[in-house]
Design a protein around this motif. Structure first.
Motif, mmCIF file in Angstrom:
data_model
loop_
_atom_site.group_PDB
_atom_site.id
_atom_site.type_symbol
_atom_site.label_atom_id
_atom_site.label_comp_id
_atom_site.label_asym_id
_atom_site.label_seq_id
_atom_site.Cartn_x
_atom_site.Cartn_y
_atom_site.Cartn_z
ATOM 1 N N MET A 1 -3.950 6.695 -30.562
ATOM 2 C CA MET A 1 -4.536 6.543 -31.887
ATOM 3 C C MET A 1 -5.184 5.163 -32.023
ATOM 4 O O MET A 1 -6.323 5.045 -32.485
ATOM 5 C CB MET A 1 -3.472 6.718 -32.979
ATOM 6 C CG MET A 1 -4.009 6.515 -34.388
ATOM 7 S SD MET A 1 -2.719 6.512 -35.646
ATOM 8 C CE MET A 1 -1.811 5.022 -35.215
ATOM 9 N N VAL A 2 -4.485 4.121 -31.611
ATOM 10 C CA VAL A 2 -5.031 2.754 -31.726
ATOM 11 C C VAL A 2 -6.283 2.624 -30.868
ATOM 12 O O VAL A 2 -7.292 2.075 -31.307
ATOM 13 C CB VAL A 2 -3.969 1.703 -31.323
ATOM 14 C CG1 VAL A 2 -4.600 0.320 -31.203
ATOM 15 C CG2 VAL A 2 -2.835 1.672 -32.344
ATOM 16 N N ALA A 3 -6.259 3.147 -29.656
ATOM 17 C CA ALA A 3 -7.430 3.072 -28.770
ATOM 18 C C ALA A 3 -8.626 3.784 -29.406
ATOM 19 O O ALA A 3 -9.755 3.274 -29.355
ATOM 20 C CB ALA A 3 -7.096 3.662 -27.409
ATOM 21 N N GLU A 4 -8.389 4.938 -30.007
ATOM 22 C CA GLU A 4 -9.470 5.686 -30.669
ATOM 23 C C GLU A 4 -10.020 4.892 -31.862
ATOM 24 O O GLU A 4 -11.240 4.831 -32.048
ATOM 25 C CB GLU A 4 -8.981 7.040 -31.136
ATOM 26 C CG GLU A 4 -8.725 8.017 -30.011
ATOM 27 C CD GLU A 4 -8.029 9.308 -30.483
ATOM 28 O OE1 GLU A 4 -7.974 9.556 -31.708
ATOM 29 O OE2 GLU A 4 -7.527 10.043 -29.616
ATOM 30 N N LEU A 5 -9.134 4.313 -32.649
ATOM 31 C CA LEU A 5 -9.584 3.537 -33.816
ATOM 32 C C LEU A 5 -10.363 2.302 -33.381
ATOM 33 O O LEU A 5 -11.371 1.948 -34.005
ATOM 34 C CB LEU A 5 -8.391 3.144 -34.690
ATOM 35 C CG LEU A 5 -7.685 4.291 -35.405
ATOM 36 C CD1 LEU A 5 -6.389 3.821 -36.046
ATOM 37 C CD2 LEU A 5 -8.599 4.935 -36.445
ATOM 38 N N LYS A 6 -9.904 1.642 -32.323
ATOM 39 C CA LYS A 6 -10.622 0.457 -31.834
ATOM 40 C C LYS A 6 -11.991 0.854 -31.277
ATOM 41 O O LYS A 6 -12.975 0.150 -31.500
ATOM 42 C CB LYS A 6 -9.796 -0.278 -30.785
ATOM 43 C CG LYS A 6 -8.581 -0.984 -31.391
ATOM 44 C CD LYS A 6 -7.846 -1.833 -30.401
ATOM 45 C CE LYS A 6 -8.425 -3.188 -30.206
ATOM 46 N NZ LYS A 6 -8.691 -3.995 -31.372
ATOM 47 N N ALA A 7 -12.070 1.983 -30.596
ATOM 48 C CA ALA A 7 -13.345 2.439 -30.034
ATOM 49 C C ALA A 7 -14.327 2.799 -31.141
ATOM 50 O O ALA A 7 -15.528 2.547 -31.022
ATOM 51 C CB ALA A 7 -13.120 3.643 -29.127
ATOM 52 N N ALA A 8 -13.813 3.353 -32.241
ATOM 53 C CA ALA A 8 -14.672 3.759 -33.358
ATOM 54 C C ALA A 8 -15.255 2.563 -34.087
ATOM 55 O O ALA A 8 -16.331 2.659 -34.679
ATOM 56 C CB ALA A 8 -13.889 4.637 -34.322
ATOM 57 N N THR A 9 -14.559 1.430 -34.041
ATOM 58 C CA THR A 9 -15.037 0.236 -34.743
ATOM 59 C C THR A 9 -15.726 -0.746 -33.802
ATOM 60 O O THR A 9 -16.286 -1.732 -34.264
ATOM 61 C CB THR A 9 -13.893 -0.487 -35.471
ATOM 62 O OG1 THR A 9 -12.924 -0.901 -34.505
ATOM 63 C CG2 THR A 9 -13.253 0.401 -36.504
ATOM 64 N N GLY A 10 -15.630 -0.497 -32.517
ATOM 65 C CA GLY A 10 -16.148 -1.443 -31.537
ATOM 66 C C GLY A 10 -17.548 -1.199 -31.223
ATOM 67 O O GLY A 10 -18.528 -1.703 -31.154
#
Length: 94
Positions: free
Chosen positions: A85-94
């Motif tokens: 979940m954290v990796a997906e959220l970071k990728a979405a904002t990165g």
């Protein structure tokens, strides 16, 4: 764990940070083993207060905002799923 360390380590750094927080804050784990795929709710380790502390830890440590629709038992049930979940959220904002 700093956000810089997380950036350098990627998913492994995220998992290590979450695993460390869970181990440090769940007294029931002093004698129990925790694997990344273990469901911490099914093992009876989680209280509602701990769940909120875990959410705050994830948002502040990994510099993400967890949307309301991501706050589910599934997403927070294991180190492995929280890492995803954290990796997906970071990728979405990165």
């Amino acid at each position: 764990m700093t956000s810089e360390a997380v950036e350098q380590d990627g998913a492994a750094g995220i998992a290590a940070g979450i695993r460390g927080f869970v181990r440090a804050n769940m007294t029931a784990l002093t004698t129990a083993e925790l694997r990344d795929e273990d469901n911490i709710f099914e093992k009876g380790f989680v209280t509602s207060i701990f769940a909120m502390q875990l959410l705050v830890f994830i948002e502040s440590t990994f510099e993400v905002t967890v949307p309301d629709d991501h706050i589910t038992l599934r997403n927070f049930s294991s180190v492995e799923l929280m890492t995803e979940m954290v990796a997906e959220l970071k990728a979405a904002t990165g």
